[in-house]
Design an enzyme around this catalytic site. Sequence first.
Site, PDB file in Angstrom:
ATOM      1  N   PHE A 242       0.816  -1.232   0.000  1.00  0.00           N
ATOM      2  CA  PHE A 242       0.000   0.000   0.000  1.00  0.00           C
ATOM      3  C   PHE A 242       0.843   1.272   0.000  1.00  0.00           C
ATOM      4  O   PHE A 242       0.384   2.316   0.463  1.00  0.00           O
ATOM      5  CB  PHE A 242      -0.947   0.033   1.200  1.00  0.00           C
ATOM      6  CG  PHE A 242      -1.747  -1.212   1.419  1.00  0.00           C
ATOM      7  CD1 PHE A 242      -2.637  -1.664   0.457  1.00  0.00           C
ATOM      8  CD2 PHE A 242      -1.601  -1.948   2.584  1.00  0.00           C
ATOM      9  CE1 PHE A 242      -3.371  -2.811   0.665  1.00  0.00           C
ATOM     10  CE2 PHE A 242      -2.331  -3.103   2.788  1.00  0.00           C
ATOM     11  CZ  PHE A 242      -3.217  -3.538   1.829  1.00  0.00           C
ATOM     12  N   GLY A 470       0.334  -7.539  -4.993  1.00  0.00           N
ATOM     13  CA  GLY A 470      -0.949  -8.172  -4.738  1.00  0.00           C
ATOM     14  C   GLY A 470      -2.033  -7.918  -5.771  1.00  0.00           C
ATOM     15  O   GLY A 470      -2.965  -8.711  -5.877  1.00  0.00           O
ATOM     16  N   ALA A 514      -0.471   0.246 -16.908  1.00  0.00           N
ATOM     17  CA  ALA A 514      -0.329   1.194 -18.017  1.00  0.00           C
ATOM     18  C   ALA A 514       1.111   1.211 -18.526  1.00  0.00           C
ATOM     19  O   ALA A 514       1.357   1.133 -19.738  1.00  0.00           O
ATOM     20  CB  ALA A 514      -0.750   2.593 -17.567  1.00  0.00           C
ATOM     21  N   ARG A 602      -9.847   0.634 -20.054  1.00  0.00           N
ATOM     22  CA  ARG A 602     -10.020  -0.784 -20.336  1.00  0.00           C
ATOM     23  C   ARG A 602      -9.698  -1.611 -19.093  1.00  0.00           C
ATOM     24  O   ARG A 602      -8.714  -1.359 -18.405  1.00  0.00           O
ATOM     25  CB  ARG A 602      -9.091  -1.189 -21.476  1.00  0.00           C
ATOM     26  CG  ARG A 602      -9.121  -2.676 -21.751  1.00  0.00           C
ATOM     27  CD  ARG A 602      -8.980  -2.999 -23.201  1.00  0.00           C
ATOM     28  NE  ARG A 602      -7.649  -2.705 -23.703  1.00  0.00           N
ATOM     29  CZ  ARG A 602      -7.140  -3.281 -24.795  1.00  0.00           C
ATOM     30  NH1 ARG A 602      -7.850  -4.160 -25.477  1.00  0.00           N
ATOM     31  NH2 ARG A 602      -5.948  -2.968 -25.201  1.00  0.00           N
ATOM     32  N   PRO A 606     -11.299  -8.449 -15.312  1.00  0.00           N
ATOM     33  CA  PRO A 606     -12.389  -8.005 -14.431  1.00  0.00           C
ATOM     34  C   PRO A 606     -12.377  -8.684 -13.065  1.00  0.00           C
ATOM     35  O   PRO A 606     -12.767  -8.074 -12.071  1.00  0.00           O
ATOM     36  CB  PRO A 606     -13.664  -8.385 -15.194  1.00  0.00           C
ATOM     37  CG  PRO A 606     -13.251  -8.926 -16.508  1.00  0.00           C
ATOM     38  CD  PRO A 606     -11.759  -9.016 -16.579  1.00  0.00           C
ATOM     39  N   GLY A 676      -5.752   2.038 -14.655  1.00  0.00           N
ATOM     40  CA  GLY A 676      -5.333   1.541 -13.346  1.00  0.00           C
ATOM     41  C   GLY A 676      -6.471   1.621 -12.349  1.00  0.00           C
ATOM     42  O   GLY A 676      -7.236   2.579 -12.336  1.00  0.00           O
ATOM     43  N   VAL A 677      -6.595   0.595 -11.518  1.00  0.00           N
ATOM     44  CA  VAL A 677      -7.702   0.594 -10.563  1.00  0.00           C
ATOM     45  C   VAL A 677      -7.229   0.454  -9.113  1.00  0.00           C
ATOM     46  O   VAL A 677      -8.011   0.204  -8.226  1.00  0.00           O
ATOM     47  CB  VAL A 677      -8.721  -0.534 -10.852  1.00  0.00           C
ATOM     48  CG1 VAL A 677      -9.500  -0.222 -12.102  1.00  0.00           C
ATOM     49  CG2 VAL A 677      -8.048  -1.886 -10.938  1.00  0.00           C
ATOM     50  N   GLY A 678      -5.940   0.616  -8.879  1.00  0.00           N
ATOM     51  CA  GLY A 678      -5.467   0.419  -7.507  1.00  0.00           C
ATOM     52  C   GLY A 678      -6.043   1.418  -6.532  1.00  0.00           C
ATOM     53  O   GLY A 678      -6.582   1.063  -5.487  1.00  0.00           O
ATOM     54  N   GLU A 679      -5.911   2.690  -6.841  1.00  0.00           N
ATOM     55  CA  GLU A 679      -6.188   3.714  -5.832  1.00  0.00           C
ATOM     56  C   GLU A 679      -7.601   4.293  -5.962  1.00  0.00           C
ATOM     57  O   GLU A 679      -8.188   4.685  -4.961  1.00  0.00           O
ATOM     58  CB  GLU A 679      -5.174   4.857  -5.952  1.00  0.00           C
ATOM     59  CG  GLU A 679      -3.901   4.437  -6.600  1.00  0.00           C
ATOM     60  CD  GLU A 679      -2.673   4.427  -5.684  1.00  0.00           C
ATOM     61  OE1 GLU A 679      -1.621   4.054  -6.180  1.00  0.00           O
ATOM     62  OE2 GLU A 679      -2.759   4.770  -4.519  1.00  0.00           O
TER      63      GLU A 679
HETATM   64 MO1  MOS Z   1       0.597   3.084  -3.753  1.00  0.00          MO
HETATM   65  S1  MOS Z   1       0.464   4.406  -2.161  1.00  0.00           S
HETATM   66  O1  MOS Z   1       1.174   4.169  -4.901  1.00  0.00           O
HETATM   67  O2  MOS Z   1       1.776   1.988  -3.309  1.00  0.00           O
END
Ligand code: MOS
Length: 712
Positions: A242, A470, A514, A602, A606, A676-679
């Site tokens: 994180f 992860g 990306a 994109r 999913p 990107g869908v992380g944040e």
């Molecule tokens: Mo995330 S805070 O960019 O690892």
Amino acid sequence: MSRRSIGEPIPRVDAPAKVAGQARYAAEFAPRGVAHAVIVQSSIAHGRLAHIDLGYAAEEPGVLGILTFTNAPRLPYREHRASPDPECGERLHVLQDAMVHFFGQPVALVIAETREQAEHAAQRLRIQCSVLPAELDVSFERGVTPGSCRGACSEFSSDTSRGDADAAFESSAARTEHVYSIARQNHHPLEPHATVASWDDDRLTLWTKSQFVGGERDEIAAIFGLPPDNVHVISPFVGGAFGSALRTWPHVTLAAMAAHVVRRPVSIILDRRQMSALTGSRPESRQRVALGASREGRLAAIVHEAVHETSRYEEYVEDMIDVSTYLYACPNVRTRYRIAPRDVSTPTHMRAPGEASGVFALECAMDELAVEVGIDPIELRLRNEPERDESSGLPFSSRSIRECYAAGAERFGWARRDPQPRSMREGELLIGFGVASSTYPAFFSTNARARVRLRSDGSVEVEVASSDMGPGTSTSIAQVAAEIVGVGVDRVQVRLGDSRLPPAPSHGGSQTLASVGTAVKAACDAACAEIRKLGGEGRSFPDVLRRLDRASIEATGSSDANQPSKEFSRHAFGAVFAEVAVDSELCEVRVRRAVGAYAAGRIVNPRLARSQCIGGMVGGIGMALMEETILDERDGRIVTGTLAEYLVPVNLDVRDLDVIFVAERDPHVNPLGVKGVGEIALVGMAPAIANAVFHATGRRLRRLPIRLDQLL
Ligand code: MOS
């Protein structure tokens, strides 16, 4: 040969290894003869070490050495900054002098045959120090303009302005102005931070938890005065981070230092409490947001001011206020950004750094404005949809936030909401519906390289130094490679997390797919072109290679040649809906369900993207209702340093979370069209919950986490 892989809900390619315990994490590497070291930490926030009495510690069984500032090797600490490091200030030089800069700073290192022996001996040290006054306050008054390293007349400005926001605010028919606070939070990934260091002459190998093996290699090389090629950083699996594993923290240096001193490999594993002090945190912050609007809810003024903590020795900064310059149409916007140096360890990027905090303040303020003007919160936002990014004047590469609101409201059942606060009850429970916008920049790095090898047996190998903490990077880039080369994903093997592989940017900022994906695509395109050159059109690569009697061909690719157009403003957007139930007597808040609708270009996978978003939403529940790293105001001690005291959502706190991906084709954002869908998933969750708590109770709480004692 052509098969669809991109867009398919393929299970994680590394799932079997993880489930079977075959995936090795940093602490599990045990080179022959490995010794174990334990960090001894300061118990004051600010001062000077006077004397460290080793007592009998050195004679305890198994002890191999004890390092303090008096006997630790002096390290060159050459100038170097990796992208996650603060630009101004100087990183902590560990065990190099007598100064104590924060509670929990490493002041000694005990090395022993076993970890237990090192821990036991560590308790025998007696540390004397002179205490200096500590600054532990975070306030607007104490905030300073970041950029001290650039000099007083620098170009750097954290203050922006268009129009005259203050005058427009004063003359607005509808106004809201409040201060929003967020507690310090820690990342607390499941896997602890750990480093195993081993020297072979002047060459160093580090097995370490890392989101950026290239950054760690260069930083450790700079600290020890080595050529970067002499440092080999290996981090094949990362059990969550994180943002906490973007930088090189002191324990990595200490492991390498200790291994050099005792001439054996050395392992350091941080415990929870140590992670709180030594691997960064989301900074405690205060934000003042003033919104002025017409009675019809058209924004005339946004003033957004923020201050957050940093350490005294480094200026950590994040984009907390930028969102107010582009999320809505508004002619008059003023932002002001300050940092408050404090006797603490340097904060760092954590789960949507900047936006998570800034959007909380702005989106709660928008909810307050909706109440003020008596307009539905979604309608208020739609009335203020901008035509373009008003901060840069550029068009958005794509912006499907209307579609997110429509799809999310439908799925959530927003129409059932009675706008009156405290009006929806179920027995003893007060029910609240809240909503918030979400946004995060679609970052792209030009520093990604990838190598692909096509083999005559039909298998494909992809190599890139990126980490996978992860989200499923190894799976998603296997899909990119499989689709372009035209094989099944099961024929693709991905190698990650090794600094000797082609370089990748830090695995953060939702930029990996990306950037790294684009490099993988370029490498695969090059390999396919080579195959066509060798064998003509329409022949499969195993066929071509067999005919030529070649075992394999190799090609490389880079994200550099595929820079996204600078003519567009590139962001992901979303709309997050939350339903809370608040016990009318006990004031306990439960998030009963939430819907996140995201438009992130994109979606390559999913299943994994949904998993990412669920994870982000869970993080948002934590941010809204639980997570709080409390400092003792007397000495900076971290009071909530373990998971017994630092609350995170557990299964019972996580009920019905639903994720919608709004279809979005974005040809401008990057060659893969992914944002990107992380944040993005985390960003809108905390304000949606806070707004739901207001709707349920009629009480507006402007500090996170929202605790029941504030509601009572
Ligand atoms: Mo995330 S805070 O960019 O690892």
